[in-house]
Design a protein around this motif. Sequence first.
Motif, PDB file in Angstrom:
ATOM      1  N   ALA A  23       0.839  -1.226   0.000  1.00 14.52           N
ATOM      2  CA  ALA A  23       0.000   0.000   0.000  1.00 14.52           C
ATOM      3  C   ALA A  23       0.860   1.257   0.000  1.00 14.52           C
ATOM      4  O   ALA A  23       0.580   2.237  -0.728  1.00 14.52           O
ATOM      5  CB  ALA A  23      -0.922  -0.001   1.212  1.00 14.52           C
ATOM      6  N   ASP A  24       1.906   1.217   0.811  1.00 16.03           N
ATOM      7  CA  ASP A  24       2.803   2.376   0.860  1.00 16.03           C
ATOM      8  C   ASP A  24       3.497   2.590  -0.475  1.00 16.03           C
ATOM      9  O   ASP A  24       3.753   3.742  -0.900  1.00 16.03           O
ATOM     10  CB  ASP A  24       3.828   2.208   1.975  1.00 16.03           C
ATOM     11  CG  ASP A  24       3.193   2.301   3.345  1.00 16.03           C
ATOM     12  OD1 ASP A  24       2.067   2.856   3.436  1.00 16.03           O
ATOM     13  OD2 ASP A  24       3.795   1.804   4.326  1.00 16.03           O
ATOM     14  N   THR A  25       3.828   1.455  -1.135  1.00 14.73           N
ATOM     15  CA  THR A  25       4.492   1.572  -2.424  1.00 14.73           C
ATOM     16  C   THR A  25       3.576   2.232  -3.452  1.00 14.73           C
ATOM     17  O   THR A  25       3.988   3.092  -4.248  1.00 14.73           O
ATOM     18  CB  THR A  25       4.958   0.176  -2.890  1.00 14.73           C
ATOM     19  OG1 THR A  25       5.802  -0.399  -1.906  1.00 14.73           O
ATOM     20  CG2 THR A  25       5.679   0.282  -4.230  1.00 14.73           C
ATOM     21  N   LYS A  26       2.305   1.752  -3.447  1.00 10.22           N
ATOM     22  CA  LYS A  26       1.340   2.317  -4.395  1.00 10.22           C
ATOM     23  C   LYS A  26       1.045   3.806  -4.116  1.00 10.22           C
ATOM     24  O   LYS A  26       0.741   4.575  -5.017  1.00 10.22           O
ATOM     25  CB  LYS A  26       0.047   1.505  -4.355  1.00 10.22           C
ATOM     26  CG  LYS A  26       0.197   0.119  -4.927  1.00 10.22           C
ATOM     27  CD  LYS A  26      -1.111  -0.648  -4.826  1.00 10.22           C
ATOM     28  CE  LYS A  26      -0.963  -2.058  -5.380  1.00 10.22           C
ATOM     29  NZ  LYS A  26      -2.216  -2.823  -5.287  1.00 10.22           N
ATOM     30  N   LYS A  31      10.757   1.487   2.406  1.00  3.74           N
ATOM     31  CA  LYS A  31      11.365   0.138   2.353  1.00  3.74           C
ATOM     32  C   LYS A  31      12.382  -0.065   3.467  1.00  3.74           C
ATOM     33  O   LYS A  31      12.441  -1.117   4.109  1.00  3.74           O
ATOM     34  CB  LYS A  31      12.044  -0.061   0.994  1.00  3.74           C
ATOM     35  CG  LYS A  31      11.091  -0.321  -0.150  1.00  3.74           C
ATOM     36  CD  LYS A  31      11.876  -0.605  -1.411  1.00  3.74           C
ATOM     37  CE  LYS A  31      10.974  -0.943  -2.568  1.00  3.74           C
ATOM     38  NZ  LYS A  31      11.738  -1.213  -3.825  1.00  3.74           N
ATOM     39  N   ALA A  32      13.197   1.035   3.668  1.00  2.00           N
ATOM     40  CA  ALA A  32      14.212   0.907   4.722  1.00  2.00           C
ATOM     41  C   ALA A  32      13.569   0.751   6.092  1.00  2.00           C
ATOM     42  O   ALA A  32      13.962  -0.091   6.908  1.00  2.00           O
ATOM     43  CB  ALA A  32      15.120   2.136   4.691  1.00  2.00           C
ATOM     44  N   GLN A  36      13.782  -2.538   8.428  1.00  3.57           N
ATOM     45  CA  GLN A  36      14.286  -2.444   9.799  1.00  3.57           C
ATOM     46  C   GLN A  36      13.279  -3.042  10.800  1.00  3.57           C
ATOM     47  O   GLN A  36      13.644  -3.777  11.706  1.00  3.57           O
ATOM     48  CB  GLN A  36      14.584  -0.983  10.127  1.00  3.57           C
ATOM     49  CG  GLN A  36      15.170  -0.797  11.519  1.00  3.57           C
ATOM     50  CD  GLN A  36      15.461   0.649  11.834  1.00  3.57           C
ATOM     51  OE1 GLN A  36      15.194   1.542  11.000  1.00  3.57           O
ATOM     52  NE2 GLN A  36      16.032   0.910  13.000  1.00  3.57           N
ATOM     53  N   GLU A  37      12.009  -2.707  10.601  1.00  2.00           N
ATOM     54  CA  GLU A  37      10.992  -3.219  11.524  1.00  2.00           C
ATOM     55  C   GLU A  37      10.831  -4.732  11.400  1.00  2.00           C
ATOM     56  O   GLU A  37      10.702  -5.443  12.411  1.00  2.00           O
ATOM     57  CB  GLU A  37       9.664  -2.518  11.239  1.00  2.00           C
ATOM     58  CG  GLU A  37       8.588  -2.882  12.253  1.00  2.00           C
ATOM     59  CD  GLU A  37       7.324  -2.093  12.012  1.00  2.00           C
ATOM     60  OE1 GLU A  37       6.346  -2.330  12.748  1.00  2.00           O
ATOM     61  OE2 GLU A  37       7.309  -1.240  11.102  1.00  2.00           O
ATOM     62  N   VAL A  38      10.855  -5.190  10.154  1.00  2.00           N
ATOM     63  CA  VAL A  38      10.743  -6.657   9.951  1.00  2.00           C
ATOM     64  C   VAL A  38      11.894  -7.385  10.600  1.00  2.00           C
ATOM     65  O   VAL A  38      11.733  -8.415  11.258  1.00  2.00           O
ATOM     66  CB  VAL A  38      10.651  -6.976   8.453  1.00  2.00           C
ATOM     67  CG1 VAL A  38      10.812  -8.468   8.211  1.00  2.00           C
ATOM     68  CG2 VAL A  38       9.330  -6.485   7.897  1.00  2.00           C
ATOM     69  N   ASP A  59       4.721   8.943  -3.334  1.00  2.00           N
ATOM     70  CA  ASP A  59       4.761  10.028  -4.302  1.00  2.00           C
ATOM     71  C   ASP A  59       6.062  10.060  -5.048  1.00  2.00           C
ATOM     72  O   ASP A  59       6.131  10.612  -6.141  1.00  2.00           O
ATOM     73  CB  ASP A  59       4.522  11.370  -3.614  1.00  2.00           C
ATOM     74  CG  ASP A  59       3.128  11.488  -3.008  1.00  2.00           C
ATOM     75  OD1 ASP A  59       3.004  12.210  -1.999  1.00  2.00           O
ATOM     76  OD2 ASP A  59       2.204  10.839  -3.537  1.00  2.00           O
ATOM     77  N   SER A  60       7.006   9.423  -4.472  1.00  2.00           N
ATOM     78  CA  SER A  60       8.289   9.490  -5.145  1.00  2.00           C
ATOM     79  C   SER A  60       9.108   8.270  -4.788  1.00  2.00           C
ATOM     80  O   SER A  60       8.787   7.501  -3.884  1.00  2.00           O
ATOM     81  CB  SER A  60       9.028  10.753  -4.738  1.00  2.00           C
ATOM     82  OG  SER A  60       9.332  10.683  -3.350  1.00  2.00           O
ATOM     83  N   LYS A  61      10.168   8.120  -5.563  1.00  2.00           N
ATOM     84  CA  LYS A  61      11.071   6.987  -5.326  1.00  2.00           C
ATOM     85  C   LYS A  61      11.769   7.106  -4.000  1.00  2.00           C
ATOM     86  O   LYS A  61      12.034   6.119  -3.321  1.00  2.00           O
ATOM     87  CB  LYS A  61      12.084   6.935  -6.478  1.00  2.00           C
ATOM     88  CG  LYS A  61      12.983   5.733  -6.398  1.00  2.00           C
ATOM     89  CD  LYS A  61      13.920   5.702  -7.595  1.00  2.00           C
ATOM     90  CE  LYS A  61      14.843   4.504  -7.530  1.00  2.00           C
ATOM     91  NZ  LYS A  61      15.759   4.475  -8.703  1.00  2.00           N
ATOM     92  N   ARG A  62      12.049   8.373  -3.575  1.00  2.00           N
ATOM     93  CA  ARG A  62      12.754   8.569  -2.305  1.00  2.00           C
ATOM     94  C   ARG A  62      11.899   8.120  -1.130  1.00  2.00           C
ATOM     95  O   ARG A  62      12.379   7.410  -0.238  1.00  2.00           O
ATOM     96  CB  ARG A  62      13.128  10.032  -2.150  1.00  2.00           C
ATOM     97  CG  ARG A  62      13.906  10.346  -0.858  1.00  2.00           C
ATOM     98  CD  ARG A  62      14.160  11.833  -0.759  1.00  2.00           C
ATOM     99  NE  ARG A  62      12.917  12.578  -0.739  1.00  2.00           N
ATOM    100  CZ  ARG A  62      12.199  12.772   0.402  1.00  2.00           C
ATOM    101  NH1 ARG A  62      12.585  12.275   1.550  1.00  2.00           N
ATOM    102  NH2 ARG A  62      11.070  13.475   0.313  1.00  2.00           N
ATOM    103  N   GLU A  63      10.639   8.479  -1.171  1.00  5.89           N
ATOM    104  CA  GLU A  63       9.758   8.057  -0.091  1.00  5.89           C
ATOM    105  C   GLU A  63       9.581   6.525  -0.076  1.00  5.89           C
ATOM    106  O   GLU A  63       9.504   5.901   0.979  1.00  5.89           O
ATOM    107  CB  GLU A  63       8.397   8.749  -0.236  1.00  5.89           C
ATOM    108  CG  GLU A  63       8.442  10.239  -0.011  1.00  5.89           C
ATOM    109  CD  GLU A  63       7.095  10.894  -0.170  1.00  5.89           C
ATOM    110  OE1 GLU A  63       6.133  10.155  -0.536  1.00  5.89           O
ATOM    111  OE2 GLU A  63       6.982  12.087   0.062  1.00  5.89           O
ATOM    112  N   LEU A  64       9.542   5.956  -1.326  1.00  7.10           N
ATOM    113  CA  LEU A  64       9.432   4.497  -1.387  1.00  7.10           C
ATOM    114  C   LEU A  64      10.644   3.803  -0.772  1.00  7.10           C
ATOM    115  O   LEU A  64      10.525   2.809  -0.037  1.00  7.10           O
ATOM    116  CB  LEU A  64       9.246   4.075  -2.832  1.00  7.10           C
ATOM    117  CG  LEU A  64       9.132   2.565  -3.086  1.00  7.10           C
ATOM    118  CD1 LEU A  64       7.907   2.001  -2.373  1.00  7.10           C
ATOM    119  CD2 LEU A  64       9.046   2.275  -4.588  1.00  7.10           C
ATOM    120  N   GLU A  65      11.815   4.394  -1.043  1.00  7.99           N
ATOM    121  CA  GLU A  65      13.030   3.795  -0.486  1.00  7.99           C
ATOM    122  C   GLU A  65      13.068   3.950   1.024  1.00  7.99           C
ATOM    123  O   GLU A  65      13.484   3.052   1.747  1.00  7.99           O
ATOM    124  CB  GLU A  65      14.262   4.461  -1.112  1.00  7.99           C
ATOM    125  CG  GLU A  65      14.442   4.140  -2.587  1.00  7.99           C
ATOM    126  CD  GLU A  65      14.674   2.653  -2.832  1.00  7.99           C
ATOM    127  OE1 GLU A  65      15.237   1.969  -1.920  1.00  7.99           O
ATOM    128  OE2 GLU A  65      14.299   2.155  -3.886  1.00  7.99           O
TER     129      GLU A  65
END
Length: 411
Positions: A191-194, A206-207, A211-213, A197-203
């Motif tokens: 959901a967050d990926t979809k 993801k980070a 980290q949480e996982v 707004d940008s690749k930076r926020e996606l990265e």
Amino acid sequence: GCSGSDQKTYVVGGWAWAWCFLSDTKRITLEIMTLQPKCESVETAEGVAITVTGVAQVKVMTDQDLLAIACEQFLGKSVMEIKAVVLQTLEGHLRSILGTLTVEQIYQDRDQFAQLVREVAAPDVGRMGIEILSFTIKDVYDRLDYLSSLGKTQTAAVQRDADIGVAEAERDAGIKEAECKKEMMDVKFLADTKMADSKRELELQKAAFNQEVNTKKAEAQLAYELQAAKEQQKIRLEEIEIEVVQRKKQITIEEKEIDRTEKELIATVKRPAEAEAYKMQQLAEGLKLKKVLTAQADAEKIRKIGEAEANSIEVVGKAEAEKMRLKAEAYQQYGEAAKTALVLDALPKIAAKVSAPLSRTNEIVILSGDGSRVTGEVSRLLAELPVSVNALTGVDLSKIPLLQKMTSAHA
């Protein structure tokens, strides 16, 4: 049931006419009878003596043919008598089946044990017209606390299995929770990926997600390892308890082996030694008895010889005494003549003793030239001889005519 002289009539649960003096009426109970069979101190297949009590419900079968059989067996008998016969049959089968089962089989599955008794006993009581409605085991106990020990062991095993089950459930729950969280994070990541707004926020998402996982995975792994360590510790404690029980059994076996070895030593060493000692004692007593009997025989021999010698001396003494007595009687009978004869018999011996020195003299020389001197000496000897003999023996030889003539001739 009513029976006449030629035929029998069975009435079940109803009524019928019974003519007095013409009909013989007898009754049999159709009610349910409760029995309580009990077998005390019966040895099972393993030799453990247990006591079993049960409860049985029986009744007379109402089928026409089977009722006739029951009437033949029990018609006219009281309820107590019927119950006693059926009770003995049930107890006999119960006792025989107990000897074929182990304590564990009886204790753990009472229903199966009761069903087996019903199946075995039903044909026998059925041939008497009796039906077993129900049979259950009421109580099983023993006097050696075997069953209580068995119960404790089973309780410990159940508790152990329960603890293991709880630990496994908690472990599975933790794993399932981690998996659910992981799925949730996956959905959130998508959901967050979809929605990024940008690749930076996606990265960045993801980070953060990674980290949480990883943190959750580490926590789940740590919880799992901690729970596994706890379960391993419990398992080790159970193994230690099992080893203690095995060691106790081994000690019991060793004690029995010591008793058996001790009995074997008694049979193979002590008993033969006692027998040998008894043999030596008997031989010593035999030798001792032999010596005693030999000494007694020697003593008896000496005593017999002494008695024989004493008897011989006694006989010789009696003979000598008898001889002296006869001589004395002869002396008394013949008087002076006998004494004189004895003296005359003894004179040559006396003369021989007196002249014995002269026998060793080669020759005698008489210096006196007077021949009448020799004659005078002879006359003097003849004159002195009666006096000497009278002094010695008390016999007067001067009264003998021959000596008187000789003396007077020399004179």
